[in-house]
Design a protein around this motif. Structure first.
Motif, PDB file in Angstrom:
ATOM      1  N   GLU A 263      13.603   6.727   4.583  1.00 34.47           N
ATOM      2  CA  GLU A 263      14.510   6.628   3.433  1.00 34.47           C
ATOM      3  C   GLU A 263      15.173   5.255   3.306  1.00 34.47           C
ATOM      4  O   GLU A 263      15.798   4.962   2.293  1.00 34.47           O
ATOM      5  CB  GLU A 263      15.577   7.711   3.534  1.00 34.47           C
ATOM      6  N   GLU A 264      14.998   4.411   4.323  1.00 30.34           N
ATOM      7  CA  GLU A 264      15.587   3.066   4.287  1.00 30.34           C
ATOM      8  C   GLU A 264      14.614   2.013   3.760  1.00 30.34           C
ATOM      9  O   GLU A 264      15.013   0.869   3.517  1.00 30.34           O
ATOM     10  CB  GLU A 264      16.024   2.656   5.697  1.00 30.34           C
ATOM     11  N   ILE A 265      13.356   2.386   3.580  1.00 26.70           N
ATOM     12  CA  ILE A 265      12.310   1.405   3.294  1.00 26.70           C
ATOM     13  C   ILE A 265      11.975   1.378   1.808  1.00 26.70           C
ATOM     14  O   ILE A 265      11.728   2.414   1.182  1.00 26.70           O
ATOM     15  CB  ILE A 265      11.038   1.717   4.108  1.00 26.70           C
ATOM     16  N   GLY A 266      11.945   0.181   1.238  1.00 31.26           N
ATOM     17  CA  GLY A 266      11.659   0.034  -0.176  1.00 31.26           C
ATOM     18  C   GLY A 266      10.165   0.052  -0.480  1.00 31.26           C
ATOM     19  O   GLY A 266       9.314  -0.037   0.405  1.00 31.26           O
ATOM     20  N   LEU A 267       9.855   0.162  -1.765  1.00 30.87           N
ATOM     21  CA  LEU A 267       8.475   0.237  -2.231  1.00 30.87           C
ATOM     22  C   LEU A 267       7.662  -0.977  -1.799  1.00 30.87           C
ATOM     23  O   LEU A 267       6.521  -0.850  -1.332  1.00 30.87           O
ATOM     24  CB  LEU A 267       8.475   0.374  -3.760  1.00 30.87           C
ATOM     25  N   GLU A 268       8.220  -2.171  -1.942  1.00 35.63           N
ATOM     26  CA  GLU A 268       7.463  -3.380  -1.614  1.00 35.63           C
ATOM     27  C   GLU A 268       7.044  -3.389  -0.143  1.00 35.63           C
ATOM     28  O   GLU A 268       5.910  -3.761   0.192  1.00 35.63           O
ATOM     29  CB  GLU A 268       8.281  -4.624  -1.947  1.00 35.63           C
ATOM     30  N   GLN A 269       7.940  -2.963   0.740  1.00 33.25           N
ATOM     31  CA  GLN A 269       7.609  -2.950   2.171  1.00 33.25           C
ATOM     32  C   GLN A 269       6.533  -1.910   2.483  1.00 33.25           C
ATOM     33  O   GLN A 269       5.627  -2.162   3.286  1.00 33.25           O
ATOM     34  CB  GLN A 269       8.864  -2.678   2.993  1.00 33.25           C
ATOM     35  N   PHE A 270       6.630  -0.744   1.852  1.00 36.62           N
ATOM     36  CA  PHE A 270       5.572   0.261   2.052  1.00 36.62           C
ATOM     37  C   PHE A 270       4.221  -0.269   1.591  1.00 36.62           C
ATOM     38  O   PHE A 270       3.192  -0.041   2.224  1.00 36.62           O
ATOM     39  CB  PHE A 270       5.918   1.557   1.318  1.00 36.62           C
ATOM     40  N   CYS A 271       4.207  -0.971   0.456  1.00 36.09           N
ATOM     41  CA  CYS A 271       2.946  -1.534  -0.057  1.00 36.09           C
ATOM     42  C   CYS A 271       2.406  -2.613   0.885  1.00 36.09           C
ATOM     43  O   CYS A 271       1.191  -2.691   1.112  1.00 36.09           O
ATOM     44  CB  CYS A 271       3.151  -2.104  -1.453  1.00 36.09           C
ATOM     45  N   THR A 272       3.286  -3.431   1.431  1.00 34.51           N
ATOM     46  CA  THR A 272       2.861  -4.462   2.400  1.00 34.51           C
ATOM     47  C   THR A 272       2.231  -3.799   3.615  1.00 34.51           C
ATOM     48  O   THR A 272       1.169  -4.244   4.109  1.00 34.51           O
ATOM     49  CB  THR A 272       4.058  -5.323   2.826  1.00 34.51           C
ATOM     50  N   LEU A 273       2.852  -2.746   4.116  1.00 30.89           N
ATOM     51  CA  LEU A 273       2.306  -2.037   5.265  1.00 30.89           C
ATOM     52  C   LEU A 273       0.960  -1.402   4.911  1.00 30.89           C
ATOM     53  O   LEU A 273       0.007  -1.468   5.706  1.00 30.89           O
ATOM     54  CB  LEU A 273       3.297  -0.964   5.726  1.00 30.89           C
ATOM     55  N   ALA A 274       0.860  -0.815   3.736  1.00 31.10           N
ATOM     56  CA  ALA A 274      -0.408  -0.194   3.316  1.00 31.10           C
ATOM     57  C   ALA A 274      -1.533  -1.226   3.243  1.00 31.10           C
ATOM     58  O   ALA A 274      -2.666  -0.943   3.634  1.00 31.10           O
ATOM     59  CB  ALA A 274      -0.221   0.496   1.955  1.00 31.10           C
ATOM     60  N   ARG A 275      -1.232  -2.424   2.767  1.00 31.04           N
ATOM     61  CA  ARG A 275      -2.263  -3.464   2.670  1.00 31.04           C
ATOM     62  C   ARG A 275      -2.772  -3.843   4.070  1.00 31.04           C
ATOM     63  O   ARG A 275      -3.943  -4.159   4.254  1.00 31.04           O
ATOM     64  CB  ARG A 275      -1.726  -4.703   1.949  1.00 31.04           C
ATOM     65  N   SER A 276      -1.897  -3.821   5.062  1.00 32.67           N
ATOM     66  CA  SER A 276      -2.320  -4.211   6.398  1.00 32.67           C
ATOM     67  C   SER A 276      -3.281  -3.191   6.993  1.00 32.67           C
ATOM     68  O   SER A 276      -4.097  -3.543   7.859  1.00 32.67           O
ATOM     69  CB  SER A 276      -1.098  -4.385   7.317  1.00 32.67           C
ATOM     70  N   TYR A 277      -3.244  -1.951   6.502  1.00 30.83           N
ATOM     71  CA  TYR A 277      -4.174  -0.918   7.009  1.00 30.83           C
ATOM     72  C   TYR A 277      -5.401  -0.782   6.114  1.00 30.83           C
ATOM     73  O   TYR A 277      -6.367  -0.133   6.508  1.00 30.83           O
ATOM     74  CB  TYR A 277      -3.453   0.425   7.128  1.00 30.83           C
TER      75      TYR A 277
END
Length: 278
Positions: A263-277
């Motif tokens: 709940e602390e993580i914004g959309l941009e950070q989730f997308c950055t993490l998704a790109r790394s996988y």
């Protein structure tokens, strides 16, 4: 733009066609034509668009859409009892209303629509969220619709527009805000409906983005956010540990503390993490 002349009040229509709202169909009818016209106006200029409406019931919002100048309305109604009432509206507006009987989750409506398309609906409560997710996750983006103007239970509406570190923030907010600009444009109390539901309602207007707000693979992003929010009280290094032994390094590279919670993580950070996988 006014009303459609010659049509009886909605209470008379409901009585004439024995349209008692059915709970199993998620039906709560809006009978105030001033309110339905206001909802129609929330969708913007309709004069050069086709409008898809789901769950019109006796046709209150349908009348509002036509009175506000919609070029053409395609109304999808599951309840066969409502079809005669909707056909009376179609007769009063020749060529501007197509009525389809069936389940909106199963019908292919595209053959009846000409772009640009706006979706405007007082969605049945029991299918509202599922329909929204379908409209936000088509096989190809941008989708067939330009905008969605949809009625939800107030709590669902707040989940769609929620920001990080708020009680309502979760996967639905991420999905909606990744591909659209959502905002709550209207609130309605229970007594606006017949029968009155136990909850307040809100209208959400979503304008599509031509491309997702941040690049990411949809399936990877969906998997990561599902894992994170299914255990939202856990730290991400725990809830996402199935992603592999280098998780903490990838979290740090994405600007995310491994001890943070979903709940602390914004959309941009989730997308950055998704790109790394991906």
């Amino acid at each position: 733009m006014g009303t459609i002349d010659g049509l009886p009040p909605l209470r008379e229509v409901i009585a004439a066609h024995d349209l008692v709202a059915k709970k199993q169909l998620g039906q709560n009818f809006l009978l105030d034509l001033n309110l339905t016209a206001k909802i129609a106006r929330c969708a913007g200029d309709l004069s050069s668009a086709d409008v898809l409406e789901v769950g019109p019931g006796p046709g209150g919002l349908t009348r509002g859409l036509l009175a506000e100048g919609a070029r053409h309305v395609v109304a999808v109604e599951k309840d066969p009892r409502a079809i005669p009432a909707l056909m009376e509206i179609a007769a009063a507006c020749p060529g501007r209303l197509t009525v389809l009987q069936g389940d909106a989750l199963e019908l292919d409506v595209m053959a009846h629509l000409t772009g640009p398309v706006k979706v405007v609906a007082n969605l049945p409560y029991n299918v509202g969220t599922e329909l929204l997710i379908r409209w936000l996750t088509p096989a190809q983006w941008p989708p067939f619709w330009q905008s969605l103007t949809l009625m939800f239970q107030k709590e669902v509406a707040e989940r769609i527009v929620a920001k990080p570190r708020s009680d309502h923030y979760g996967r639905l907010a991420l999905l909606a805000q990744w591909r659209a600009d959502p905002k709550i444009v209207m609130h309605l109390p229970p007594e606006a409906f017949t029968p009155a539901p136990k909850v307040h309602s809100a209208v959400v207007h979503l304008t599509r983005l031509e491309a997702p707000r941040y690049p990411a693979d949809e399936k990877v992003l969906s998997r990561i956010t599902a894992m994170a929010f299914n255990q939202r009280r856990k730290m991400l290094r725990s809830s996402l540990k199935a992603l592999g032994p280098d998780l903490e390094d990838r979290l740090l590279a994405a600007g995310i503390a491994p001890t943070a919670r979903a709940e602390e993580i914004g959309l941009e950070q989730f997308c950055t993490l998704a790109r790394s996988y991906a």
